[in-house]
Design a protein around this motif. Structure first.
Motif, short mmCIF file in Angstrom:
data_model
loop_
_atom_site.label_atom_id
_atom_site.label_comp_id
_atom_site.label_asym_id
_atom_site.label_seq_id
_atom_site.Cartn_x
_atom_site.Cartn_y
_atom_site.Cartn_z
N UNK A 186 -6.60 -23.12 7.36
CA UNK A 186 -6.90 -24.54 7.61
C UNK A 186 -7.98 -24.70 8.67
N UNK A 187 -8.17 -23.70 9.52
CA UNK A 187 -9.28 -23.75 10.47
C UNK A 187 -10.61 -23.48 9.79
N UNK A 188 -10.59 -22.79 8.65
CA UNK A 188 -11.82 -22.52 7.93
C UNK A 188 -12.34 -23.73 7.15
N UNK A 189 -11.48 -24.60 6.71
CA UNK A 189 -11.89 -25.71 5.86
C UNK A 189 -12.89 -26.67 6.53
N UNK A 190 -12.71 -27.06 7.79
CA UNK A 190 -13.73 -27.92 8.41
C UNK A 190 -15.07 -27.22 8.59
N UNK A 191 -15.05 -25.91 8.74
CA UNK A 191 -16.31 -25.18 8.88
C UNK A 191 -17.13 -25.29 7.61
N UNK A 192 -16.47 -25.26 6.47
CA UNK A 192 -17.18 -25.40 5.19
C UNK A 192 -17.84 -26.77 5.11
N UNK A 193 -17.17 -27.80 5.54
CA UNK A 193 -17.73 -29.15 5.49
C UNK A 193 -18.91 -29.30 6.43
N UNK A 194 -18.85 -28.71 7.63
CA UNK A 194 -19.93 -28.87 8.61
C UNK A 194 -21.12 -27.98 8.33
N UNK A 195 -20.99 -27.00 7.45
CA UNK A 195 -22.13 -26.12 7.15
C UNK A 195 -23.25 -26.87 6.46
N UNK A 196 -22.94 -27.95 5.76
CA UNK A 196 -23.99 -28.69 5.05
C UNK A 196 -24.87 -29.50 5.97
N UNK A 197 -24.40 -29.82 7.17
CA UNK A 197 -25.19 -30.66 8.07
C UNK A 197 -25.68 -29.90 9.30
N UNK A 198 -25.34 -28.64 9.45
CA UNK A 198 -25.71 -27.90 10.66
C UNK A 198 -26.52 -26.65 10.30
N UNK A 199 -26.79 -25.87 11.33
CA UNK A 199 -27.53 -24.63 11.17
C UNK A 199 -26.69 -23.64 10.37
N UNK A 200 -27.16 -23.29 9.19
CA UNK A 200 -26.35 -22.48 8.28
C UNK A 200 -26.21 -21.03 8.76
N UNK A 201 -27.19 -20.51 9.44
CA UNK A 201 -27.12 -19.13 9.91
C UNK A 201 -26.07 -18.99 11.02
N UNK A 202 -26.06 -19.94 11.94
CA UNK A 202 -25.09 -19.90 13.03
C UNK A 202 -23.67 -20.03 12.50
N UNK A 203 -23.45 -20.98 11.60
CA UNK A 203 -22.11 -21.17 11.06
C UNK A 203 -21.70 -20.03 10.14
N UNK A 204 -22.66 -19.41 9.48
CA UNK A 204 -22.34 -18.25 8.65
C UNK A 204 -21.84 -17.10 9.51
#
Length: 117
Positions: A72-90
């Motif tokens: 459940x901690x991973x799910x918000x990360x998936x949503x925020x990857x579309x609006x943020x720096x994709x390399x950092x969140x990856x």
């Protein structure tokens, strides 16, 4: 600001009043070792009063809860990857998944995932 302060004070007073009310209303029991033991005419009981608890089931349930919370901690990360720096969140997601896999491998090697028959 003043409205929020007033509302928080009202909520705090309601909560305190309910806590005091519950303490007065609640049934107070004082458990005694002799009173809670089964009575069979003064003899030792033939069978245990409580059923045995499966420790293996408890371990599996705790491991499931831990990994469920981490998913459940991973799910918000998936949503925020579309609006943020994709390399950092990856990198954050990859490190998080490596930690999850490390925990899973550790539990596997400890034998916590082997169901005992």
């Amino acid at each position: 600001m003043k409205i929020m302060m007033t509302m928080s004070m009202i909520v705090l007073m309601i909560v305190l009043a309910m806590m005091i009310l519950v303490n007065f209303i609640a049934k107070k029991t004082f458990t005694d070792r002799e009173k809670s033991s089964p009575f069979e005419c003064g003899f030792d009981p033939k069978s245990p009063a409580r059923l045995p608890f499966s420790l293996q089931f408890f371990l599996i349930a705790v491991i499931f809860l831990i990994f469920d919370v981490e998913i459940t901690l991973l799910l918000p990360i998936i949503k925020t990857m579309t609006v943020s720096n994709i390399i950092q969140y990856s990198m954050v997601v990859i490190i998080f998944l490596i930690i999850l896999l490390g925990g899973l491998i550790h539990e596997w090697k400890q034998g916590a995932l082997d169901w005992a028959y």
